[in-house]
Every structure is written in C-alpha cells, then in structure tokens.
Design an enzyme around this catalytic site. Structure first.
Site, short mmCIF file in Angstrom:
data_model
loop_
_atom_site.label_atom_id
_atom_site.label_comp_id
_atom_site.label_asym_id
_atom_site.label_seq_id
_atom_site.Cartn_x
_atom_site.Cartn_y
_atom_site.Cartn_z
NE ARG A 142 -3.89 0.52 1.85
CZ ARG A 142 -5.12 0.56 2.34
NH1 ARG A 142 -5.39 1.26 3.42
NH2 ARG A 142 -6.11 -0.10 1.75
CG HIS A 171 -8.33 -0.04 -3.06
ND1 HIS A 171 -7.57 -1.15 -2.73
CD2 HIS A 171 -9.02 0.28 -1.92
CE1 HIS A 171 -7.78 -1.46 -1.46
NE2 HIS A 171 -8.67 -0.62 -0.96
CD GLN A 216 -13.02 -2.01 -1.03
OE1 GLN A 216 -12.22 -2.01 -0.10
NE2 GLN A 216 -14.26 -2.45 -0.88
CG ASP A 256 -13.53 6.13 -1.36
OD1 ASP A 256 -13.58 5.92 -0.13
OD2 ASP A 256 -12.48 6.04 -2.02
CB CYS A 302 -14.09 0.99 -0.28
SG CYS A 302 -13.58 2.71 -0.15
NE ARG A 311 -10.23 -5.64 0.28
CZ ARG A 311 -9.49 -4.61 0.66
NH1 ARG A 311 -10.06 -3.49 1.08
NH2 ARG A 311 -8.17 -4.65 0.61
#
Ligand code: CP
Ligand code: NVA
Length: 292
Positions: A100, A127, A130, A214, A252, A280
């Site tokens: 990340r 991402h 996700q 988001d 998310c 996830r």
C-alpha cells in the site's frame, strides 16, 4: 497472471474466475486451509489500514501460510535503499508481496524488479482488491452482475478508477456524478479507456441498482484541503434526497457520516458496507491462490 497492480492486468475471464474462486473458498474454507502451507506474504504499508491489513493477514493464516506486517516508516526503502534493491531482496524471503503505497509508479517499479507476485493494496490511483471484493458482493446480492452502478462524490479517486476499469471489463454500465473540476474528475485517460461518463446526480442515480461513494479525504489528502473540498463536494453527498430506494448502497470504508454519506443511508437496510468488508478476506484468498 504474475502481478495485480490494476484490473488492467487481468482479462474479463480472469476477473470472473477469481470471483468464482472466492465464492467457492467462502463456502468451504476448510478445503483450502493447507493450500499456502509454508508460504509467506510480505505486507508493506506506507499508509494506514484496517480492512486491507486484517483481511490479508487472516487470509494467509486461514490458507496455512504466514503474513509479515512491515511499516514503510521503519524501513530504509525509498530512502537509504532503492526500490529496486528492496524488491529484489524482499523476494528472497517471501512468496508474495502486497504493498500500500502513495504513487502508483512506485509499485510499478517495485513489481518490475520483484521475483515474486506483487499485489496492489492501494495506491493514490488504484485499489483493485477492493473492487474484486465488491464485484463478489454484487454477485451475491443480485445473483448476477447485470446491474447499473452510479458513483457519486470525489471521483479523482483510486476506488473510482478501479471501479471504472472493473465495470467496463465486465460490461457493467457505470456513471459518475462529481464536481466538474480536475481535482474531482476521474483521470481523463481512464474515462477514455472505459467510456464512463460524468453526468448529473439525478441522471446517475435514476436507474442505478448500486450507488457507490468513497471518502472525501483519501489517505493522501491533507486536512488543510478539507474545508474547500467539503464545500465543492456537498452537492454529491449520498442522502435521502438522491438515494433511489430500490438501489443498494456501497462504500469501501473508512467512511465519514455527514460528509460523503448520511448515517441513515450507510447504516440503513440497503447498505452493503459490512458484506463488502467481509468479502475482502475471501477475495484476497482467491487472489493469493491465483497468483501462487
Ligand atoms: N477499504 C479499505 O481498503 O480499507 P482500509 O484502508 O482499512 O484497508
Ligand atoms: N480512496 C480511499 C480509499 C480507502 C480504502 C483512500 O485512498 O483513502
């Protein structure tokens, strides 16, 4: 299928296969509990995380493997040590690397030199894990992927970009409603590549089966920008005035109630945020099994 840096790396068939595999792993986790025995995942973090860290770590554990959490702040990487050396050396010890990071170019450089598969656990631009998990959630909720998706809010955003690529690969019609300023608009290249259009809030939500938003403050956005951003983004908040009651709500997480979405929607009965977070782990097991 060496790396997963963006959903561009995988074909439509590969994406559908990983979603199918995740559903199988979710149904019968015990069948897979030794599949990664003796394997190690390195998890490199330059930004905070709850879901990505916990889901990858528990996924590895439940597949019989092991995960190492490594905070970039306590590492020489990118400072005293080049990305090239870091990638080559890490690959001597571990079987997979999840990272990340801030700039997407850094993970591309890392993957170029890594002898083992590299998985993008979020960069400023993408991402992919996700969105693979979210596609599993959509499939479970509707029983199929023939849905229409609307994204509202900050669209110059990693989750938006990966949704655009994922939806266009799977033929899911997607529209975006956001302020018409570069700061909030999706990357022009991704708009061109995916054909996703920016429309008004009313047009976006009209026939949407899924309304997605988001955070207005992604990890890389400074506190000092938030007063101005809130003012610009408030007309794109998901709330009872624009939420079409036959749609499902997706986010998310992490979320801020009162910013991108109101509490009645995110905590309401059409919200899928907890199934999204749960999925996830299952999708990450499938990603690791595919890349092994
Ligand atoms: N959705 C997600 O990636 O959450 P974290 O930032 O907690 O990992
Ligand atoms: N766009 C958000 C996603 C968090 C999972 C961020 O980058 O912080």
């Amino acid at each position: 299928m060496k790396h997963l840096l963006t959903l561009r790396d995988w074909s439509r068939e590969e994406i559908l296969a990983v979603i199918e595999l995740a559903a199988r792993v979710k149904k019968r986790p015990w069948w897979y509990r030794r599949k990664l025995k003796g394997k190690t995942l390195l998890m490199l973090f330059a930004k905070p995380s709850l879901r990505t860290r916990l889901s990858f770590e528990t996924a590895m554990l439940e597949l019989g493997g092991h995960a190492i959490f490594y905070d970039i702040a306590t590492s020489p990487l990118g400072k005293k040590e080049s990305i090239e050396d870091g990638a080559r050396v890490s690959g001597l010890y571990v079987d997979f690397i999840m990272a990340r990071l801030y700039e997407h170019e850094t993970i591309e450089e890392f993957a170029r030199y890594s002898p083992v598969p590299v998985i993008n656990g979020l960069t400023n631009s993408y991402h992919p894990c996700q969105i693979l998990g979210d596609l599993l959630t959509i499939k479970e909720t509707f029983g199929h992927l023939n849905v229409r998706l609307a994204y509202l809010g900050d669209a110059n955003n990693n989750v938006t970009h990966s949704l655009m690529i994922g939806c266009s690969k799977l033929g899911i019609p997607m529209t975006v409603a956001c302020p018409r300023k570069k700061e909030f608009m999706p990357d022009a290249r991704i708009m061109k590549e995916t054909g996703v259009k920016v429309v008004s809030v009313q047009e976006a939500v009209k026939d949407a089966d899924v309304i997605y938003t988001d955070s207005w403050q992604s990890y890389h956005i400074k506190d000092s920008a938030m007063k101005r951003r809130r003012r610009a983004l408030m007309p794109f908040q998901v709330n009872k005035n624009n939420f079409n009651s036959t749609a499902y709500f997706m986010h998310c997480l992490p979320a801020k109630r009162g910013d991108e979405v109101t509490a009645d929607i995110i905590d309401g009965e059409r919200s899928l945020v907890l199934p999204q977070a749960a999925n996830r782990k299952h999708i990450e097991k499938a990603i690791l099994l595919k890349l092994r």
